[in-house]
Write an enzyme that holds these catalytic residues in place. Structure first.
Site, PDB file in Angstrom:
ATOM      1  N   HIS A 185      56.939 -20.137  76.776  1.00  0.00           N
ATOM      2  CA  HIS A 185      55.982 -19.822  77.629  1.00  0.00           C
ATOM      3  C   HIS A 185      54.903 -20.958  77.992  1.00  0.00           C
ATOM      4  O   HIS A 185      53.824 -20.494  77.641  1.00  0.00           O
ATOM      5  CB  HIS A 185      55.502 -18.427  77.061  1.00  0.00           C
ATOM      6  CG  HIS A 185      54.933 -17.638  77.927  1.00  0.00           C
ATOM      7  ND1 HIS A 185      53.689 -17.859  78.685  1.00  0.00           N
ATOM      8  CD2 HIS A 185      55.382 -16.223  78.319  1.00  0.00           C
ATOM      9  CE1 HIS A 185      53.487 -16.878  79.635  1.00  0.00           C
ATOM     10  NE2 HIS A 185      54.402 -15.809  79.406  1.00  0.00           N
ATOM     11  N   GLU A 293      57.935 -21.668  82.795  1.00  0.00           N
ATOM     12  CA  GLU A 293      58.547 -21.244  81.597  1.00  0.00           C
ATOM     13  C   GLU A 293      60.003 -21.333  81.526  1.00  0.00           C
ATOM     14  O   GLU A 293      60.837 -20.568  82.574  1.00  0.00           O
ATOM     15  CB  GLU A 293      58.232 -19.692  81.301  1.00  0.00           C
ATOM     16  CG  GLU A 293      56.776 -19.625  81.537  1.00  0.00           C
ATOM     17  CD  GLU A 293      56.289 -18.023  81.662  1.00  0.00           C
ATOM     18  OE1 GLU A 293      57.164 -17.243  81.395  1.00  0.00           O
ATOM     19  OE2 GLU A 293      55.097 -17.708  81.896  1.00  0.00           O
TER      20      GLU A 293
HETATM   21  O1  TA6 Z   1      56.150 -14.901  81.615  1.00  0.00           O
HETATM   22  C1  TA6 Z   1      55.413 -13.997  82.382  1.00  0.00           C
HETATM   23  C2  TA6 Z   1      55.199 -12.763  81.529  1.00  0.00           C
HETATM   24  O2  TA6 Z   1      56.553 -12.136  81.227  1.00  0.00           O
HETATM   25  C3  TA6 Z   1      54.251 -11.750  82.478  1.00  0.00           C
HETATM   26  O3  TA6 Z   1      54.894 -10.654  82.896  1.00  0.00           O
HETATM   27  C4  TA6 Z   1      53.034 -11.532  81.437  1.00  0.00           C
HETATM   28  O4  TA6 Z   1      53.325 -10.145  80.830  1.00  0.00           O
HETATM   29  C5  TA6 Z   1      52.883 -12.763  80.730  1.00  0.00           C
HETATM   30  O5  TA6 Z   1      54.317 -12.887  80.430  1.00  0.00           O
HETATM   31  C6  TA6 Z   1      52.193 -12.746  79.343  1.00  0.00           C
HETATM   32  O6  TA6 Z   1      52.690 -11.798  78.680  1.00  0.00           O
HETATM   33  P1  TA6 Z   1      51.934 -11.461  77.159  1.00  0.00           P
HETATM   34  O7  TA6 Z   1      52.721 -10.554  76.203  1.00  0.00           O
HETATM   35  O8  TA6 Z   1      51.620 -12.965  76.652  1.00  0.00           O
HETATM   36  O9  TA6 Z   1      50.597 -10.985  77.592  1.00  0.00           O
END
Ligand code: TA6
Length: 319
Positions: A185, A293
């Protein structure tokens, strides 16, 4: 943790100055004689800093929790064994969003250095690889009960003069098959989101999580980010770079290639979502980050008993 695969330090010619390594307060930091550095928190094996060309390449929220109380908002959180909110009818259903890897305490397995041919071929550049491990025996009881499989993860973070590479090996150490999703991520640091374009996505199918997870085909050869963006681009050729460029001069800022990771998520929370996250700050910081990501999240990887899977990404910066 099966430590038989613990990396042995690969000796490099004594002619080259060695990478430096420090371990303090559960944070591992390594730097190369050529000036690049990387910082990894044992909590989540989360990369929280990558410095190259004298600049910080990753975004970390000023309000990120760095005390292990919740996943770190920024850097490269590691998503395993489920991406997003777990499906309610799936064996991952009682895990938190994005699984347990990013909110577990990993162990540092060691460092190895090696020489790589320099870009101009006539010299060798030093690289340093940091390995981290997590196995089912290290999970909290809550997570072990929520996902009762015997597994071993080895996460490698490799710093070179021009790139940062992160790779994950997943081993099924039990007798039952299990299925998983995985994603890196990555929060990239950008000067101004309005100047950013993302290339390499044209004609790819994506799931738009801002539009009720409907399916679309990308028509832009240089995607601007002008609103909340949360898209899962599917089935990309991992060897074809996704490139973050500057609109003003079309120069590449980051180029991301992958191995065994066919999906790429592009996320920016934009104004309202940024304000709505307590650990995202300052509120305006959505202008200085874009998440690109690399993952395998559109289906599930099945790992049979005794099998192993590997996948990873390589990010070139400010080319
Ligand atoms: O990767 C994108 C995502 O899935 C978004 O939908 C948002 O939820 C982001 O990840 C951040 O997620 P988190 O659980 O770190 O707040």
């Amino acid at each position: 943790m099966d430590r038989s695969n613990k990396p042995s330090a690969i000796g490099v010619g004594t002619s080259l100055p060695q990478p430096s390594l420090s371990i303090q307060d559960n944070v591992i930091e390594a730097s190369l004689p050529t000036g690049q550095s990387v910082k990894v928190h044992l909590y989540g094996a989360t990369v929280t800093s990558w410095k190259a060309n004298g600049k910080e390449q990753l975004f970390v929220s000023e309000k990120a929790h760095l005390d292990g109380s919740k996943p770190i908002r920024g850097g490269i959180p590691l998503v395993f064994p489920v991406f997003g909110p777990p499906p309610q009818t799936h064996v991952t259903s009682s895990l938190p969003q994005h699984g347990f890897a990013r909110n577990s305490n990993w162990e540092f397995l060691g460092k190895s250095s090696s020489e790589a041919p320099g870009r101009d071929g006539d010299r060798t550049d030093l690289t340093v690889k940091l390995d981290f491990g997590l196995s089912h025996t290290m999970l909290t009881e809550e997570f072990r009960e929520a996902w009762p499989y015997e597994f071993g993860l080895v996460y490698s973070v490799t710093l070179t003069k021009d790139t940062l590479e992160t790779a994950l090996q997943v081993r099924n150490e039990g007798k039952q098959n299990f299925e998983f999703q995985v994603l890196m991520h990555t929060y990239l640091n950008v000067a101004d989101i309005s100047d950013v374009r993302v290339k390499g996505l044209e004609s790819k199918t994506y799931i738009d999580k801002v539009l009720q997870a409907t399916s679309h085909v990308e028509t832009s050869s240089a995607l601007p980010i002008t609103q909340e963006t949360d898209r899962v681009y599917q089935n990309l050729d991992p060897a074809v770079p996704v490139v973050v460029t500057s609109a003003k001069d079309d120069q590449p800022l980051f180029s991301i290639t992958r191995e065994a990771l066919k999906d790429v998520v592009v996320w920016n929370p934009w104004i309202e979502k940024a304000k709505g996250m307590a650990d995202f700050g300052p509120d305006e910081a959505y202008k200085n980050m874009i998440c690109v990501e690399a993952g395998s999240v559109s289906g599930w990887q099945t790992l049979e008993a005794g099998e192993a899977w590997e996948g990873g990404q390589s990010i070139k910066s400010r080319l």
